[in-house]
Design a protein around this motif. Sequence first.
Motif, PDB file in Angstrom:
ATOM      1  N   VAL A  53     -43.092  26.446  11.225  1.00 57.46           N
ATOM      2  CA  VAL A  53     -42.982  25.197  11.983  1.00 57.46           C
ATOM      3  C   VAL A  53     -41.588  24.628  11.726  1.00 57.46           C
ATOM      4  N   ARG A  54     -40.865  24.365  12.796  1.00 53.62           N
ATOM      5  CA  ARG A  54     -39.468  23.922  12.670  1.00 53.62           C
ATOM      6  C   ARG A  54     -39.346  22.441  13.006  1.00 53.62           C
ATOM      7  N   TYR A  55     -38.556  21.726  12.173  1.00 49.98           N
ATOM      8  CA  TYR A  55     -38.461  20.273  12.299  1.00 49.98           C
ATOM      9  C   TYR A  55     -37.111  19.770  12.795  1.00 49.98           C
ATOM     10  N   GLY A  56     -36.237  20.641  13.224  1.00 46.97           N
ATOM     11  CA  GLY A  56     -34.965  20.180  13.755  1.00 46.97           C
ATOM     12  C   GLY A  56     -34.017  19.715  12.667  1.00 46.97           C
ATOM     13  N   ASP A  57     -32.959  19.032  13.083  1.00 48.78           N
ATOM     14  CA  ASP A  57     -31.899  18.610  12.171  1.00 48.78           C
ATOM     15  C   ASP A  57     -32.256  17.291  11.509  1.00 48.78           C
ATOM     16  N   ASP A  58     -32.230  17.269  10.172  1.00 54.55           N
ATOM     17  CA  ASP A  58     -32.486  16.014   9.462  1.00 54.55           C
ATOM     18  C   ASP A  58     -31.307  15.634   8.573  1.00 54.55           C
ATOM     19  N   ALA A  74     -42.430   9.032  12.147  1.00 50.86           N
ATOM     20  CA  ALA A  74     -41.845  10.357  12.383  1.00 50.86           C
ATOM     21  C   ALA A  74     -40.444  10.453  11.777  1.00 50.86           C
ATOM     22  N   LYS A  75     -39.664   9.382  11.909  1.00 50.32           N
ATOM     23  CA  LYS A  75     -38.315   9.373  11.318  1.00 50.32           C
ATOM     24  C   LYS A  75     -38.388   9.470   9.791  1.00 50.32           C
ATOM     25  N   ILE A  76     -39.337   8.745   9.202  1.00 50.96           N
ATOM     26  CA  ILE A  76     -39.500   8.795   7.744  1.00 50.96           C
ATOM     27  C   ILE A  76     -39.949  10.192   7.320  1.00 50.96           C
ATOM     28  N   PHE A  77     -40.937  10.732   8.022  1.00 54.50           N
ATOM     29  CA  PHE A  77     -41.453  12.065   7.694  1.00 54.50           C
ATOM     30  C   PHE A  77     -40.370  13.127   7.845  1.00 54.50           C
ATOM     31  N   GLN A  78     -39.523  12.973   8.847  1.00 55.59           N
ATOM     32  CA  GLN A  78     -38.439  13.937   9.057  1.00 55.59           C
ATOM     33  C   GLN A  78     -37.565  14.054   7.810  1.00 55.59           C
ATOM     34  N   GLY A  79     -37.385  12.932   7.130  1.00 57.13           N
ATOM     35  CA  GLY A  79     -36.516  12.933   5.951  1.00 57.13           C
ATOM     36  C   GLY A  79     -37.212  13.343   4.659  1.00 57.13           C
ATOM     37  N   ILE A  80     -38.563  13.359   4.640  1.00 64.35           N
ATOM     38  CA  ILE A  80     -39.268  13.641   3.384  1.00 64.35           C
ATOM     39  C   ILE A  80     -40.136  14.893   3.446  1.00 64.35           C
ATOM     40  N   HIS A  81     -40.268  15.517   4.634  1.00 61.06           N
ATOM     41  CA  HIS A  81     -41.170  16.663   4.744  1.00 61.06           C
ATOM     42  C   HIS A  81     -40.728  17.800   3.826  1.00 61.06           C
TER      43      HIS A  81
END
Length: 246
Positions: free
Chosen positions: A39-44, A22-29
Amino acid sequence: EKRTMTLIEKNGYHDSVYINAAKIFQGIHTEKRKDRILVRYGDDSVSPRLTFKDEYSQRVSYELAFNALKYQDLLEEILLDSCVYPCQSIPDELTSLLVVMLYDLQDRKFQARDTFDEEDPVAEVRKIEGYLHSFRTKLAAALARCRIKHDALSIEYILPETIRKQEQRASALPLCVWINTYKISLQDVFRDLEKKGFTRVETVSDFGRYTYCVDQHCHNVLVFPSSLKEELLNLDLFADYKLLLQ
């Protein structure tokens, strides 16, 4: 050890793998235009700290994250179509975890994950897991509607044709495996593989079902047919890090 690793990969992963994925995906989505964000992913903006138990955990964390990225549009569509998202009890910061765990859930045909006594549970993972599991019928129905809409036998056929062709080419490439000579000698690897039913051949052009050859330029590298990837990763040689997939 080998049997445990195999079982986890077939029936889900440790909680820590989902967190790291999830941490990796947060940075590459893929970021959508503001007028198209559903769809919202928050602060990255802050780079995540990743802690892996071992090389296997690192590999599967990245695989899970990049599979979620590959199917991001489909996974978001499933969440929205099933009305599983948005959910007031799930903050934007957990959306990445929701997406990667949804990918894994559909990959397991919406079957429950096996958990293991030795694992330290992660509250966020168990929360998302329980939430998805409670809506698995709606999620499976939404996936079926997506496949019907795209006239697709499986989710792979929903991908753009250019990506499918790239994957087909990549899957046809031979697998390169590095021998960890700090842990095992070349001759011991050859003997172990022979016991497992593998035959050493001269070149890639001689490949059959259970065959391999030594790389002509680097004698610490073995080359296998691409079709053997899953079976290779289940060998004790890989579980003990005596062989490493490149």
